[in-house]
Design an enzyme around this catalytic site. Structure first.
Site, short mmCIF file in Angstrom:
data_model
loop_
_atom_site.label_atom_id
_atom_site.label_comp_id
_atom_site.label_asym_id
_atom_site.label_seq_id
_atom_site.Cartn_x
_atom_site.Cartn_y
_atom_site.Cartn_z
N HIS A 60 0.84 -1.15 -0.08
CA HIS A 60 0.00 -0.05 0.06
C HIS A 60 0.82 1.33 -0.03
O HIS A 60 1.46 1.65 1.00
CB HIS A 60 -0.92 -0.13 1.16
CG HIS A 60 -2.19 1.01 1.13
ND1 HIS A 60 -3.22 0.62 1.61
CD2 HIS A 60 -2.02 2.22 0.71
CE1 HIS A 60 -4.08 1.51 1.33
NE2 HIS A 60 -3.55 2.70 0.88
N HIS A 62 1.71 5.21 -1.96
CA HIS A 62 1.16 6.08 -3.10
C HIS A 62 2.32 6.91 -3.67
O HIS A 62 3.01 7.69 -2.93
CB HIS A 62 0.19 7.34 -2.52
CG HIS A 62 -1.18 6.91 -1.77
ND1 HIS A 62 -2.32 6.49 -2.52
CD2 HIS A 62 -1.07 6.27 -0.53
CE1 HIS A 62 -3.32 6.25 -1.80
NE2 HIS A 62 -2.52 5.92 -0.50
N LEU A 63 2.41 6.71 -5.14
CA LEU A 63 3.55 7.22 -5.54
C LEU A 63 3.27 8.64 -6.56
O LEU A 63 4.31 9.12 -6.84
CB LEU A 63 4.37 6.08 -6.65
CG LEU A 63 4.96 5.20 -5.87
CD1 LEU A 63 5.60 4.06 -6.81
CD2 LEU A 63 5.90 5.25 -4.65
N ASP A 154 -9.16 2.94 -2.93
CA ASP A 154 -8.54 3.78 -1.94
C ASP A 154 -8.57 5.33 -2.07
O ASP A 154 -8.12 5.74 -3.00
CB ASP A 154 -7.02 3.26 -1.73
CG ASP A 154 -6.40 3.73 -0.83
OD1 ASP A 154 -6.90 3.52 0.49
OD2 ASP A 154 -5.38 4.29 -0.63
N HIS A 234 -5.35 -0.59 5.85
CA HIS A 234 -4.96 0.36 7.03
C HIS A 234 -6.09 0.52 8.06
O HIS A 234 -6.68 1.31 8.55
CB HIS A 234 -4.65 1.80 6.74
CG HIS A 234 -5.51 2.38 5.48
ND1 HIS A 234 -6.92 2.37 5.54
CD2 HIS A 234 -5.30 3.08 4.18
CE1 HIS A 234 -7.52 2.85 4.60
NE2 HIS A 234 -6.58 3.44 3.73
N ASP A 307 1.13 2.48 3.84
CA ASP A 307 0.22 3.66 3.29
C ASP A 307 1.10 4.86 3.08
O ASP A 307 0.72 6.05 3.32
CB ASP A 307 -0.71 3.79 4.40
CG ASP A 307 -1.90 4.80 3.57
OD1 ASP A 307 -1.90 4.91 2.56
OD2 ASP A 307 -2.92 5.29 4.39
N HIS A 311 3.53 14.18 0.80
CA HIS A 311 3.07 15.33 0.28
C HIS A 311 4.10 16.59 0.38
O HIS A 311 5.42 16.36 1.10
CB HIS A 311 1.99 15.88 1.33
CG HIS A 311 0.71 14.96 1.16
ND1 HIS A 311 -0.14 15.03 -0.06
CD2 HIS A 311 0.09 14.10 2.14
CE1 HIS A 311 -1.02 14.34 0.41
NE2 HIS A 311 -1.03 13.49 1.48
#
Lengths: 423, 315
Positions: A60, A62-63, A154, A234, A307, A311
């Protein structure tokens, strides 16, 4: 038999001192350490007693590419994965454009191969619905063929049980599990902080645990009814754990993950309106942390995942309610979860299950136990190495971690994939 | 009061009342008492803060708080500059941080901020050199309102020790309630909260209050009742069915005061929805301290501007 081209020498393999010999991208031998043994022309990595483990799988992450490359791109995300000990990462679909068609899937895979030909490897998780809008199914057959190994909404969970059921059934047609972000969006007036004592005092819109647990319960019953796998992402609270435990006892094919931050932090981390601790689902209470740990130990929770949600600094340096949710987690994961072993909560075998064997099993990835013939995918982890996450020490573009400037213990010191050192 | 008499005020910012010691709260009251006299003069202006500049940065609509601060500053001869959300660069997508740094570059002595986000005042205070005075942040805190409420009651009763004060209405979304719970209990009052379950915070276990949903019971022997403004969007968000039902169930009426202590006082931070949170006649009655609160507001804010803007002079 080929001669080894890479050897890891004097590594701690489940408490025994071993030499790992690799050739042609595969494990040649995992032998008891022999000080007199010569390895010919092979490159030798001295482990100095560091812990040897199979390279980890993160189910899990986020790229952010395509669309949000300023937060993270595939190249920087995979570099962070290499540092963190993750040889394979499953990237969620909330990119821009959304990964809801084979063209985006193929573009992501192509970018990853070009940036990191030797790995870490990207495994896209396709959008369950077009645009993650929860209105139309994605073309899952095409996307599965293009390389998506699972499907998920997600980030934008679906409130409609009826539509979610159809999505699970359709994904199963192509032998792809569905990963659900368990949160009833209609019960969540805000996010990033648990609804409880802290949110009441700070005057923040908050997410109650029941918004998560109610959807976990729905998914557990749905998985049992359909006889189809649903993986719960998660998990953060005790009530969810209780639902999952009951469902498994009833034979529901449901599996679950939790993340390092839910095992190490509580809602009090948002005191002072700390946006670095703003995450969805939110950090909960001591009682929830204890329940999650117990669930890891007894097998109710199947895997760990980061996860990883990078940012940009300017996005987090703002009003709490305006800040995005997410913690950059790839590089701190091992440091935060190895104490589970050191504290005696779980043993090393279970640790390797949580981060490697079980996720590989759930999502159809090659099993690696460092037996002869296995892919030469391994990491060295020095439990005594101290380090402090900081904008300089993190290679992810996302410097957004509540552990920033917090001294941590334990760090990955080497990472080999297919017999090639990627870190 | 002369500057020479002023002991150092140790705080750069006012984010909430919990930053202030009991002694400091009383010092605010004493300062407000001494400055209040200026508001009765024919020429309502003294040169105390001449040459000081105060930015009134209101990123949320406000009439009385902003006017009160403006008047307080001007009566002490500070220069006040207004910046509203609608006219600020925030509407052009500028971040709060950049707006703050821009303001900082203009070297004000203080920024009074009203913002929709809880924690916004703290966010600015951590980044700015000048004093930041919180004029209301989200649902979190409204310290100057609490101080003026406390000052109003202090003037009325001389002490709040042992008094029972009911805060009535939308507690969950009220920064006024949060700051007042803190202030009033520290001044020795017993604080009660009352409202429908939908308008009470989920978890008040750490709050030093008694919580009621029955207004009749909540009013019993109360020395003061502080009504809160009901925001109409609470109906749309499913927290209330309609105004009529709220008024019938939680609107403060003369019959409630019959259960309260003799001479029970009624407060409201305004603006009032007459006939909803409070019976109109009650709002105009001798029990009402609503207009006293407004007057106390100017004096209290004068005191705060004085204390914060002269904080380093005695050192």
């Amino acid at each position: 038999m080929s001669a080894p081209h890479l050897v890891i020498r004097r590594a701690d393999w489940f408490g025994r001192e071993k030499d790992l010999l690799m050739a042609d991208g595969r494990v040649l031998e995992l032998a008891d350490h022999d000080p007199a043994r010569s390895f010919g022309d092979a490159e030798v990595v001295e482990a100095h007693g560091a812990v040897l483990l199979p390279s980890l799988v993160d189910a899990h992450v986020h790229l952010r590419e395509p669309g949000f490359e300023y937060k993270e791109d595939i190249a920087s995300g995979l570099k962070a994965a290499a540092r963190g000990g993750f040889g394979r990462v499953m990237a969620m679909a909330n990119t821009s454009p959304v990964n809801d068609n084979a063209d985006v899937t193929e573009a992501m895979l192509d970018t990853a191969r070009r940036a990191h030909p030797d790995g870490p490897f990207l495994h896209p998780v396709g959008a369950l619905t077009r645009g993650l809008k929860g209105e139309e199914l994605s073309p899952m057959a095409d996307m599965a063929q293009a390389g998506c190994i699972a499907f998920s909404n997600d980030g934008l969970p679906m409130a409609s049980a009826a539509f979610f059921r159809k999505a699970v059934e359709y994904a199963a047609t192509f032998n792809r599990p569905v990963i659900d972000h368990c949160e009833n969006p209609t019960m969540n007036p805000g996010c990033g902080v648990n609804e409880g004592e802290v949110s009441s005092r700070l005057g923040l819109r908050a997410q109650p645990w029941v918004a998560e647990a109610e959807q976990v319960a729905r998914d557990c019953l749905l998985a049992e009814f359909l006889g189809l796998p649903i993986h719960l992402a998660h998990v953060s609270c005790r009530a969810s754990v209780d639902c999952i435990r009951t469902a498994k006892a009833r034979g529901a094919p449901v599996t679950a993950e939790t993340c390092p931050h839910y095992l190490t932090l509580t809602e009090s981390s948002v005191e002072g309106y700390n946006t670095l601790a703003k995450v969805n689902p939110p950090l909960r209470t001591d009682e929830d942390v204890a329940a999650l740990k117990a669930a890891l130990a007894d097998g109710t929770i199947d895997i760990l995942a980061t996860d990883h949600a990078p940012h940009a600094d300017h996005e987090k340096e703002t009003e709490f309610e305006a800040a995005p949710c997410g913690i950059s987690g790839l590089e701190t994961a091992m440091s935060l979860t190895w104490p589970l072993v050191e504290s005696g909560l779980i043993d090393r075998e279970r640790f390797a299950d949580l981060w490697r064997h079980r996720p590989a099993e759930l999502f159809g990835l090659e099993p690696v136990r460092l037996e002869p013939g296995d892919a030469a995918d391994c990491i060295l982890f020095d439990p005594s190495a101290g380090w402090t996450p900081s904008p300089d020490s993190l290679v992810s573009k996302g410097k957004n971690t509540p552990f920033r400037d917090t001294p941590l213990k334990g760090r990955v010191t080497a990472h080999v994939l297919g017999g090639v050192r990627v870190f | 009061m002369t500057r020479e008499d002023t002991p150092t005020w140790p705080h750069k910012d006012l984010l909430d009342v919990d930053q202030l010691s009991l002694e400091e709260i009383h010092r605010v009251f004493e300062t407000a008492l001494s400055l209040q006299e200026i508001n009765q003069r024919p020429v309502k202006k003294v040169p105390t803060l001449r040459g000081r500049s105060v930015v009134l940065f209101f990123a949320e609509p406000s009439t009385r708080t902003k006017t009160s601060f403006d008047m307080a500053g001007k009566r002490l001869s500070a220069d006040t500059f207004s910046l509203a959300q609608s006219s600020s660069s925030l509407t052009k997508g500028e971040s709060l941080k950049d707006t703050a740094l821009t303001l900082q570059a203009m070297s004000p002595d203080a920024i009074v901020i009203r913002h929709w986000a809880s924690g916004a005042a703290q966010f600015l205070a951590e980044r700015l050199e000048c004093s930041v005075i919180n004029a209301g942040d989200g649902w979190h805190a409204h310290p100057t309102q609490a101080l003026l409420d406390g000052f109003t009651l202090f003037q009325e009763w001389g002490t709040l020790q042992g008094k029972t004060i009911l805060i009535l209405g939308d507690i969950a979304h009220s920064r006024v309630a949060r700051s007042n719970v803190n202030l009033l209990t520290r001044l020795g009052a017993n604080v009660r909260l009352c409202g429908p379950r939908t308008l009470l915070p989920h978890d008040t276990s750490s709050w030093p209050v008694e919580v009621y949903t029955d207004l009749d019971k909540a009013c019993r022997d109360a020395d003061g009742v502080m009504c809160l403004r009901l925001q109409l969007e609470r109906m749309q968000s499913g927290m209330l069915p309609d105004l009529r039902e709220y008024a019938r169930t939680y609107g403060l009426a003369p019959r409630h005061l019959e259960r309260a202590a003799d001479d029970c006082r009624v407060l409201h931070p305004g603006p009032m929805n007459r006939g909803v949170e409070i019976d109109s006649a009650l709002a105009d009655s001798l029990s009402s301290l609503v207009l006293d609160q407004v007057s106390a507001g100017v004096a209290t804010r004068m005191a705060l501007l004085f204390l914060y803007l002269t904080r380093t002079e005695a050192s």
